[in-house]
Motif scaffolding. Structure first.
Motif, PDB file in Angstrom:
ATOM      1  N   ASN A 178      -3.783   2.652  -4.006  1.00  0.00           N
ATOM      2  CA  ASN A 178      -5.721   2.534  -3.257  1.00  0.00           C
ATOM      3  C   ASN A 178      -5.247   1.037  -4.432  1.00  0.00           C
ATOM      4  N   SER A 228       0.671  -1.420  -0.647  1.00  0.00           N
ATOM      5  CA  SER A 228      -0.347   0.147  -0.181  1.00  0.00           C
ATOM      6  C   SER A 228       0.982   1.110  -0.162  1.00  0.00           C
ATOM      7  N   GLU A 229       1.603   1.368   0.597  1.00  0.00           N
ATOM      8  CA  GLU A 229       3.200   2.469   0.511  1.00  0.00           C
ATOM      9  C   GLU A 229       4.625   1.736   0.193  1.00  0.00           C
ATOM     10  N   THR A 272       7.230   8.940  -2.288  1.00  0.00           N
ATOM     11  CA  THR A 272       6.453   7.803  -1.108  1.00  0.00           C
ATOM     12  C   THR A 272       5.865   7.828  -2.401  1.00  0.00           C
ATOM     13  N   SER A 300       1.457   5.979  -2.477  1.00  0.00           N
ATOM     14  CA  SER A 300       0.518   4.870  -2.013  1.00  0.00           C
ATOM     15  C   SER A 300       0.258   4.294  -3.077  1.00  0.00           C
ATOM     16  N   LYS A 331       8.495   3.630   0.544  1.00  0.00           N
ATOM     17  CA  LYS A 331       8.816   5.179   0.593  1.00  0.00           C
ATOM     18  C   LYS A 331      10.641   4.953   0.263  1.00  0.00           C
TER      19      LYS A 331
END
Lengths: 112, 113
Positions: free
Chosen positions: A67, A55-56, A63, A65, A58
């Motif tokens: 969905n 989901s993420e 970063t 993200s 970094k």
């Protein structure tokens, strides 16, 4: 037909601010989502990438993200710097990794 | 990741002529790709070039206009044939490794007058 939609087309951010670029896709066969940074006169260079089971992700000030249910992903650039001024492309790759589909691009300008 | 050398970096050509763009990679790669990037636009895939087989062209691109050669695993050429001003673009080659990593050349900026 544009398979990866990207917004905004252009973005101006103050130094130290957060830059956010959004992308959306339709093809559920995409299984790899890279972001590319392109400076004038240069080819795109891979910045960061993510797979849909995460989901993420970094890396330094950058970063992603992701969905999966909404079929959307975004790039966040923290503490934006003038050197980050470039065009950013999201992209997507189908299983097998043999074809990149690019978004329309976002021209980012970071002002002092 | 692979290092790509693309030549020429830029050219100004007369309409009706042809230009051949070279792409040299510092390692052997199975798949090479050619893209077109029109001014201020995104990248559009022209074709995929695999060594030992004919290139696979995307919709809207044909071999007669964009012939491609792939004589070995480190080199490819793209020819833009019978050029018109509408062909003015940046042309980029790209390669991929087995882990979905794509590397791009610096591109050839073509202006047709």
């Amino acid at each position: 037909q544009q398979q990866v939609k990207q917004s905004p087309q252009s973005l101006i951010v103050q130094k130290g601010g957060i830059s956010i670029i959004n992308c959306a896709y339709e093809n559920t066969a995409f299984d790899y989502f890279p972001w590319y940074q392109q400076f004038p006169g240069k080819g795109p260079a891979l910045l960061i990438a993510i797979r849909p089971d995460v989901s993420e992700k970094k890396e330094g000030r950058f970063t992603i993200s992701f969905n999966k249910s909404a079929k959307q992903f975004s790039l966040h650039i923290m503490d934006s710097q003038p050197g980050d001024s470039a065009t950013y492309f999201c992209a997507a790759v189908t299983g097998g990794g043999n074809k990149l589909t690019f978004g329309t691009g976002t021209q980012l300008k970071v002002e002092l | 990741s692979a290092v790509i050398s693309q030549k020429p970096s830029r050219d100004i050509c007369q309409r009706g002529t042809s230009l051949t763009i070279q792409c040299q990679v510092d390692s052997q790669v199975t798949m090479m790709f050619w893209y077109r990037q029109q001014p201020g636009q995104s990248l559009t895939l022209i074709a995929t070039a695999n060594q030992g087989s004919e290139a696979t062209y995307e919709s809207g691109f044909v071999i007669d206009k964009f012939p491609i050669s792939r004589p070995n695993l480190t080199f490819s050429t793209l020819t833009v044939s019978n050029m018109s001003p509408e062909d003015s673009s940046i042309y980029l080659c790209s390669v991929t490794d087995s882990n979905y990593g794509y590397t791009f050349g610096s591109g050839t900026r073509l202006t047709v007058v």
